[in-house]
Design a protein around this motif. Structure first.
Motif, short mmCIF file in Angstrom:
data_model
loop_
_atom_site.label_atom_id
_atom_site.label_comp_id
_atom_site.label_asym_id
_atom_site.label_seq_id
_atom_site.Cartn_x
_atom_site.Cartn_y
_atom_site.Cartn_z
N TYR A 70 -40.22 17.15 7.66
CA TYR A 70 -38.71 16.62 7.17
C TYR A 70 -37.78 17.87 7.36
N GLU A 71 -38.32 18.93 6.63
CA GLU A 71 -37.52 20.19 7.04
C GLU A 71 -37.17 20.54 8.58
N GLU A 72 -38.03 20.38 9.36
CA GLU A 72 -37.98 20.60 10.72
C GLU A 72 -36.93 19.92 11.35
N ARG A 73 -36.81 18.60 11.02
CA ARG A 73 -36.14 17.58 11.64
C ARG A 73 -34.63 17.88 11.01
N LEU A 74 -34.41 18.43 9.75
CA LEU A 74 -33.18 18.75 9.31
C LEU A 74 -32.68 19.86 9.90
N LYS A 75 -33.52 20.73 10.29
CA LYS A 75 -33.01 22.17 11.01
C LYS A 75 -32.63 21.61 12.38
N TYR A 76 -33.43 20.82 12.96
CA TYR A 76 -33.03 20.46 14.24
C TYR A 76 -31.82 19.57 14.18
N ARG A 77 -31.30 18.75 13.40
CA ARG A 77 -30.31 17.88 13.18
C ARG A 77 -28.98 19.00 12.90
N TYR A 78 -29.24 19.89 12.18
CA TYR A 78 -28.39 21.08 11.82
C TYR A 78 -27.93 21.64 13.24
N ASN A 79 -28.83 22.28 13.88
CA ASN A 79 -28.65 23.08 15.21
C ASN A 79 -27.93 21.98 16.03
N GLU A 80 -28.28 20.87 16.23
CA GLU A 80 -27.62 19.99 17.03
C GLU A 80 -26.35 20.00 16.72
N SER A 81 -25.97 19.72 15.45
CA SER A 81 -24.57 19.55 15.06
C SER A 81 -23.71 20.61 15.38
N VAL A 82 -24.40 21.93 15.14
CA VAL A 82 -23.63 23.28 15.51
C VAL A 82 -23.32 23.32 16.87
N LEU A 83 -24.34 22.88 17.62
CA LEU A 83 -23.87 22.81 19.20
C LEU A 83 -22.89 21.79 19.65
N ASN A 84 -23.04 20.63 18.75
CA ASN A 84 -21.95 19.55 19.06
C ASN A 84 -20.55 20.09 18.84
N TYR A 85 -20.68 20.48 17.81
CA TYR A 85 -19.11 21.25 17.45
C TYR A 85 -18.89 22.44 18.25
N GLY A 86 -19.52 23.03 18.69
CA GLY A 86 -19.20 24.23 19.47
C GLY A 86 -18.70 23.53 20.62
N ALA A 87 -19.14 22.90 21.29
CA ALA A 87 -18.85 22.15 22.49
C ALA A 87 -17.50 21.40 22.42
N LEU A 88 -17.43 20.83 21.32
CA LEU A 88 -16.22 19.97 21.12
C LEU A 88 -15.06 20.89 20.78
N SER A 89 -15.41 22.09 20.15
CA SER A 89 -14.30 22.77 19.97
C SER A 89 -13.74 23.84 21.22
N LEU A 90 -14.42 23.67 22.13
CA LEU A 90 -14.22 24.24 23.34
C LEU A 90 -13.00 23.44 24.21
N LEU A 91 -12.99 22.10 23.84
CA LEU A 91 -12.05 21.15 24.14
C LEU A 91 -10.72 21.14 23.39
N ASP A 92 -9.80 20.90 24.33
CA ASP A 92 -8.38 20.77 23.81
C ASP A 92 -8.06 19.67 23.17
N PHE A 93 -8.64 19.50 21.73
CA PHE A 93 -8.44 18.18 21.37
C PHE A 93 -7.53 18.40 20.21
N ASP A 94 -6.57 17.36 19.88
CA ASP A 94 -5.75 17.23 18.84
C ASP A 94 -6.60 16.17 17.85
N ALA A 95 -6.15 16.10 16.87
CA ALA A 95 -6.65 15.13 15.59
C ALA A 95 -6.45 13.72 16.25
N LEU A 96 -5.52 13.52 17.02
CA LEU A 96 -5.48 12.06 17.33
C LEU A 96 -6.48 11.65 18.55
N SER A 97 -6.73 12.67 19.37
CA SER A 97 -7.64 12.54 20.61
C SER A 97 -9.06 12.34 19.93
N PHE A 98 -9.37 13.34 18.90
CA PHE A 98 -10.54 13.43 18.11
C PHE A 98 -10.95 11.72 17.76
#
Length: 117
Positions: free
Chosen positions: A12-40
């Motif tokens: 369970y703890e490993e899966r939580l760490k994996y999901r957290y890391n995945e979320s961080v990577l996804n957020y990082g990738a999305l933050s590189l895009l020029d999104f405004d709130a409406l686009s997101f």
């Protein structure tokens, strides 16, 4: 029993760490895009609408894969279907997402989105 409980806790703890890391990577990738709130908001609505329109079994398989981070084998066992069927459902869901996202976003944004999904 204690060892079994510890193993479950560790998994369970490993899966939580994996999901957290995945979320961080996804957020990082999305933050590189020029999104405004409406686009997101538009992006999330397109994804949610596309997933809602999937056939029930396909939707369930995709949600187990992407939202609960289950492996294809685990999904197959849980739903009583073959691993090949799981792969087929995920492929179908991703194809639908690609089709819908391609209609709404430029190619460079689309490329980044598909690496996240």
């Amino acid at each position: 029993n204690f060892l079994k409980a510890e193993k479950v806790k560790q998994k369970y703890e490993e899966r939580l760490k994996y999901r957290y890391n995945e979320s961080v990577l996804n957020y990082g990738a999305l933050s590189l895009l020029d999104f405004d709130a409406l686009s997101f908001k538009e992006l999330t609505e397109i994804i949610e609408q596309t997933i809602r329109q999937l056939p029930p079994q396909c939707k369930r398989v995709f949600e187990l894969s992407r939202y609960e981070s289950l492996k294809n084998r685990e999904i197959a066992e849980k739903l009583g279907i073959s691993v090949k069927a799981v792969e087929g459902h995920i492929s179908k869901a991703l194809k639908q997402l690609r089709t819908q996202l391609k209609k709404h976003f430029p190619s460079e944004v689309f490329t980044v989105l598909m690496t996240i999904i």
